[in-house]
Design a protein around this motif. Structure first.
Motif, mmCIF file in Angstrom:
data_model
loop_
_atom_site.group_PDB
_atom_site.id
_atom_site.type_symbol
_atom_site.label_atom_id
_atom_site.label_comp_id
_atom_site.label_asym_id
_atom_site.label_seq_id
_atom_site.Cartn_x
_atom_site.Cartn_y
_atom_site.Cartn_z
ATOM 1 N N UNK A 13 52.153 35.555 42.179
ATOM 2 C CA UNK A 13 51.399 36.216 41.763
ATOM 3 C C UNK A 13 51.386 36.589 40.213
ATOM 4 N N UNK A 14 50.457 36.509 39.419
ATOM 5 C CA UNK A 14 50.640 37.073 37.978
ATOM 6 C C UNK A 14 50.480 38.475 37.922
ATOM 7 N N UNK A 15 51.157 39.109 36.919
ATOM 8 C CA UNK A 15 50.940 40.581 36.623
ATOM 9 C C UNK A 15 49.781 41.257 37.097
ATOM 10 N N UNK A 16 48.679 40.772 36.443
ATOM 11 C CA UNK A 16 47.261 40.988 36.798
ATOM 12 C C UNK A 16 46.997 41.496 38.423
ATOM 13 N N UNK A 17 47.215 40.325 39.025
ATOM 14 C CA UNK A 17 46.883 40.187 40.452
ATOM 15 C C UNK A 17 48.176 41.143 41.071
#
Length: 262
Positions: A13-17
């Motif tokens: 998962x990317x930092x935003x998620x």
């Protein structure tokens, strides 16, 4: 049969998620059929879609199933024109299956308005155990194939009018954006990735994007000598490193497969 393929895959998962406690919207499927064909695909559910992850999961599952059936029942072990055309048809049929199942449509087809909740891209390959095959794609993400001399062929990202827009299997004109590329038999190693990984792995802009080999070469060397669990742990750490997070806040998925001798 004994497979010639060695495989590693990771999705993070990317930092935003991650910061929001949300799961990655990327999905992937990678397997070797009973006839030895490598099937590897990634799908990136759109962050703007309410159920993009579900759309990505359904898309991977249906395309993989259609390709498995085709190769396990119609495989003649050669990379013939008929075989490649059959694989292309199977990809298209899998996309139609996914569209119809997501909205509970009958054979008359899905309603494109309902499908907007499930927007997703698709990138994948079907490669024969003796060499050769196809890459297929809708939207951004990319496939990179390498031969023993590190020559490369790539199925490149397709973006819309702006760099942060792309195309999805759920749109009415999806057939116009479904692209196929022949991968010659001499190309033995493949990387399949979503757009979060292309931010790290490609250089340039627009139609001039090319592979950034200092990204691919060390990964390929390590994976060639690692077990699958070792390789996947290292691959996930690379995609989730501080440097990777600084370059891209998107979800990241990468599949590596090779039939080169270890």
């Amino acid at each position: 049969m004994t497979t010639p393929w060695r495989i590693a895959a990771a999705a993070i998962a990317g930092p935003r998620h991650a910061q929001a406690g949300q799961a990655s919207q990327d999905r992937f499927d990678v397997c070797v059929t009973r006839s030895g064909v490598l099937l590897a695909m990634v799908a990136d559910g759109a962050g703007s879609a309410a159920r993009g992850g579900e759309g990505a999961a359904m898309l991977c599952a249906r395309v993989a199933e259609r390709l498995q059936v085709f190769f396990d029942w119609g495989f003649d072990r050669g990379c013939s024109r008929a075989m490649l055309l059959g694989a292309c048809r199977s990809v298209r049929d899998g996309i139609v299956d996914a569209r119809n199942r997501l909205v509970g449509a009958d054979e008359g087809g899905a309603d494109d308005g309902d499908l907007a909740d499930f927007h997703s891209t698709l990138v994948g390959v079907a490669l024969m155990p003796t060499g050769g095959g196809i890459a297929f794609q809708i939207g951004d993400g990319a496939t990179l194939a390498l031969d023993a001399g590190d020559r490369w062929v790539m199925s490149a990202p397709e973006n819309g009018e702006y760099a942060d827009t792309t195309f999805f299997f759920t749109q009415p004109d999806w057939r116009r954006h479904l692209r196929f590329r022949f991968i010659p038999p001499t190309f033995e190693t493949v990387f399949v990735m979503t757009d979060g990984t292309t931010d790290l792995a490609l250089t340039g802009a627009g139609a001039r994007r090319t592979p950034f080999m200092p990204f691919f070469e060390p990964i390929g060397r390590f994976l060639a000598g690692a077990t699958r669990p070792e390789g996947e742990t290292a691959l996930a750490a690379t995609l989730d490193s501080d440097a990777a997070r600084a370059r891209s806040s998107d979800d990241k998925t990468l599949i590596w497969a090779s039939r080169r001798p270890a």
